[in-house]
Design a protein around this motif. Sequence first.
Motif, mmCIF file in Angstrom:
data_model
loop_
_atom_site.group_PDB
_atom_site.id
_atom_site.type_symbol
_atom_site.label_atom_id
_atom_site.label_comp_id
_atom_site.label_asym_id
_atom_site.label_seq_id
_atom_site.Cartn_x
_atom_site.Cartn_y
_atom_site.Cartn_z
ATOM 1 N N ARG A 299 29.330 -19.681 -44.121
ATOM 2 C CA ARG A 299 29.745 -19.688 -45.605
ATOM 3 C C ARG A 299 28.843 -20.811 -46.412
ATOM 4 O O ARG A 299 28.352 -20.717 -47.621
ATOM 5 N N ALA A 300 28.734 -22.071 -45.727
ATOM 6 C CA ALA A 300 28.100 -22.989 -46.257
ATOM 7 C C ALA A 300 26.391 -22.398 -46.563
ATOM 8 O O ALA A 300 25.647 -22.656 -47.801
ATOM 9 N N SER A 301 25.761 -21.791 -45.714
ATOM 10 C CA SER A 301 24.642 -21.246 -45.783
ATOM 11 C C SER A 301 24.415 -20.226 -46.996
ATOM 12 O O SER A 301 23.425 -20.200 -47.774
ATOM 13 N N GLU A 305 21.860 -20.569 -50.124
ATOM 14 C CA GLU A 305 20.902 -19.639 -50.738
ATOM 15 C C GLU A 305 20.898 -19.430 -52.268
ATOM 16 O O GLU A 305 19.829 -19.273 -52.951
ATOM 17 N N ASN A 306 22.282 -19.634 -52.756
ATOM 18 C CA ASN A 306 22.442 -19.551 -54.125
ATOM 19 C C ASN A 306 21.756 -20.592 -54.948
ATOM 20 O O ASN A 306 21.429 -20.263 -56.195
ATOM 21 N N HIS A 307 21.558 -21.684 -54.578
ATOM 22 C CA HIS A 307 21.102 -22.935 -55.218
ATOM 23 C C HIS A 307 19.962 -23.600 -54.380
ATOM 24 O O HIS A 307 19.320 -24.836 -55.076
ATOM 25 N N ARG A 308 19.247 -23.128 -53.249
ATOM 26 C CA ARG A 308 18.237 -23.829 -52.631
ATOM 27 C C ARG A 308 17.134 -23.981 -53.472
ATOM 28 O O ARG A 308 16.556 -25.173 -53.500
ATOM 29 N N ALA A 309 16.448 -23.054 -54.281
ATOM 30 C CA ALA A 309 15.516 -23.369 -55.121
ATOM 31 C C ALA A 309 15.597 -24.393 -56.187
ATOM 32 O O ALA A 309 14.855 -25.365 -56.103
ATOM 33 N N GLY A 319 14.302 -32.187 -48.994
ATOM 34 C CA GLY A 319 14.853 -31.293 -48.244
ATOM 35 C C GLY A 319 16.613 -30.928 -48.288
ATOM 36 O O GLY A 319 17.164 -31.638 -49.113
ATOM 37 N N VAL A 320 16.919 -29.710 -48.127
ATOM 38 C CA VAL A 320 18.172 -29.206 -48.150
ATOM 39 C C VAL A 320 18.700 -28.274 -47.058
ATOM 40 O O VAL A 320 17.888 -27.627 -46.430
ATOM 41 N N GLY A 321 19.842 -28.590 -46.505
ATOM 42 C CA GLY A 321 20.226 -27.760 -45.163
ATOM 43 C C GLY A 321 21.780 -27.717 -45.231
ATOM 44 O O GLY A 321 22.418 -28.102 -46.135
ATOM 45 N N VAL A 322 22.212 -27.352 -43.976
ATOM 46 C CA VAL A 322 23.731 -27.245 -43.906
ATOM 47 C C VAL A 322 23.990 -28.122 -42.661
ATOM 48 O O VAL A 322 23.207 -28.110 -41.488
ATOM 49 N N GLY A 323 24.996 -28.902 -42.893
ATOM 50 C CA GLY A 323 25.596 -29.956 -41.699
ATOM 51 C C GLY A 323 26.963 -30.171 -41.807
ATOM 52 O O GLY A 323 27.874 -29.398 -42.533
ATOM 53 N N ALA A 324 27.441 -31.165 -41.209
ATOM 54 C CA ALA A 324 28.890 -31.454 -41.087
ATOM 55 C C ALA A 324 29.355 -32.416 -42.244
ATOM 56 O O ALA A 324 28.570 -33.305 -42.672
ATOM 57 N N SER A 325 30.339 -32.311 -42.952
ATOM 58 C CA SER A 325 30.832 -32.910 -44.094
ATOM 59 C C SER A 325 31.386 -34.438 -43.645
ATOM 60 O O SER A 325 31.040 -35.191 -44.469
ATOM 61 N N GLY A 326 31.769 -34.472 -42.474
ATOM 62 C CA GLY A 326 32.274 -35.782 -42.045
ATOM 63 C C GLY A 326 33.801 -36.154 -42.797
ATOM 64 O O GLY A 326 34.253 -37.075 -42.383
ATOM 65 N N ARG A 327 33.987 -35.051 -43.464
ATOM 66 C CA ARG A 327 35.608 -35.287 -43.994
ATOM 67 C C ARG A 327 36.613 -34.575 -43.329
ATOM 68 O O ARG A 327 37.780 -34.967 -43.517
ATOM 69 N N ALA A 328 36.551 -33.629 -42.525
ATOM 70 C CA ALA A 328 37.372 -33.079 -41.646
ATOM 71 C C ALA A 328 36.760 -32.241 -40.573
ATOM 72 O O ALA A 328 35.584 -31.826 -40.836
ATOM 73 N N ASP A 329 37.288 -32.364 -39.414
ATOM 74 C CA ASP A 329 36.672 -31.397 -38.370
ATOM 75 C C ASP A 329 36.473 -29.728 -38.844
ATOM 76 O O ASP A 329 37.667 -29.207 -39.462
ATOM 77 N N GLY A 330 35.659 -29.329 -38.464
ATOM 78 C CA GLY A 330 35.169 -28.006 -38.924
ATOM 79 C C GLY A 330 34.670 -27.758 -40.171
ATOM 80 O O GLY A 330 34.710 -26.494 -40.611
ATOM 81 N N GLU A 331 34.733 -28.876 -40.909
ATOM 82 C CA GLU A 331 34.117 -28.677 -42.431
ATOM 83 C C GLU A 331 32.573 -28.832 -42.608
ATOM 84 O O GLU A 331 32.003 -29.506 -42.236
ATOM 85 N N ALA A 332 31.950 -27.748 -43.198
ATOM 86 C CA ALA A 332 30.629 -27.827 -43.226
ATOM 87 C C ALA A 332 30.121 -28.436 -44.744
ATOM 88 O O ALA A 332 31.110 -28.296 -45.584
ATOM 89 N N ALA A 333 29.006 -28.728 -44.780
ATOM 90 C CA ALA A 333 28.462 -29.407 -46.068
ATOM 91 C C ALA A 333 27.072 -28.947 -46.219
ATOM 92 O O ALA A 333 26.253 -28.496 -45.318
ATOM 93 N N ILE A 334 26.796 -29.077 -47.451
ATOM 94 C CA ILE A 334 25.252 -28.705 -47.987
ATOM 95 C C ILE A 334 24.628 -30.072 -47.847
ATOM 96 O O ILE A 334 25.295 -31.205 -48.740
#
Length: 368
Positions: A299-301, A305-309, A319-334
């Motif tokens: 989902r985060a990826s 892709e809509n905003h990478r450029a 750089g830009v990528g997909v990682g953990a948000s640190g806000r909640a278990d299982g939540e991804a972040a840009i």
Amino acid sequence: MFRLKTLMVFALVATLLLFGSLLTSGLADGGANHRVRNQHFGVSGGNVNDHSSAFCCSGTLGSLVTDGTNQYILSNNHVLGRSDQASAGEDISQPGLIDSNCGVATLVADFTGAAALGSNVDAAVAQLRAGQMDSTGFIEDIGVPGNPVNATVGLGVAKSGRTTGFTTGTVSSVNTSVSVQYQRGCNQGKKFTVGYTNQVVINSSTFSAGGDSGSLIVTNNASHNPVALLFAGSSTTTIGNPINEVLTKLGTALGRTFSFGGGGGGAPTPKGHQAGGRQPFIPGLEGLMPQLPEQAVERASAVLENHRANLMFQPGVMGVGVGASGRADGEAAIVIYVNKDSSARPVLPDNLEGIPVTVILTDQFIAR
């Protein structure tokens, strides 16, 4: 270029990192074993022509690969191939020039070829000379690598390299676009930038340093599965090319199929191969940071892709990528990597289409 170099004025005057930082002997666990004559992999080495009138440069001879007939050392283009400038047959030494007073040490391989810079990997191979390196593919302090796997956010990893020796960490972001600075010669020549996509990033100030380029990043477990080929970073990050893409791009460039051919499969560690009795991995470390669910990453990826450029076009964004948000278990972040030394500051949102945005300030990404 942020691979290790040594200043030479008739004789060795000092050992330096790029921009004059002093290299000390106690930088990392086991590092000293990686800077002397050592037939294992994950140790000092490089092209004997990688020098200028004032400096000599070296990196890491990362691992052993095979095309089914011959064995090769796998490392970076900028370590073995002098950033697209080397010719087939150029000598590769171990240890590298940096660790032999800028003189040529033992010749262990002959440069074979590389995937060109700009092909989304920084990778090269050199055909091994018989008897000069461990034919099992044993990596110092780690063991024999198993079968390649894809990186995931939170995956526990390890590496063995020339400067910082054996270190461990966790994958912080995947599917990461980065802009990396190079210098064509050994601390000379015009600087230039190469863009990469789908890279693996580890956020750590201790995982690697200049001279560790070429190290194989593996899973931090008994299988030692290859994950990425270390090639760049900053003072707080390490960047690696996904290992499956490395093998594919090298195969395309050189017209053959490469694989890890030293035994693999997490083979038992031979007696006497571990410096100071160190275990080849840290049991349980891979579970310290929860890995993101695949659905969250997808989902985060998709949003990225809509905003990478547009994000990469922002001033100071490296750089830009997909990682953990640190806000909640299982939540991804840009995850957005911003050059803290840039005079311009990007204007960045707190979230994109409901996906939280994490900004990491660091210094310039430089080829190590």
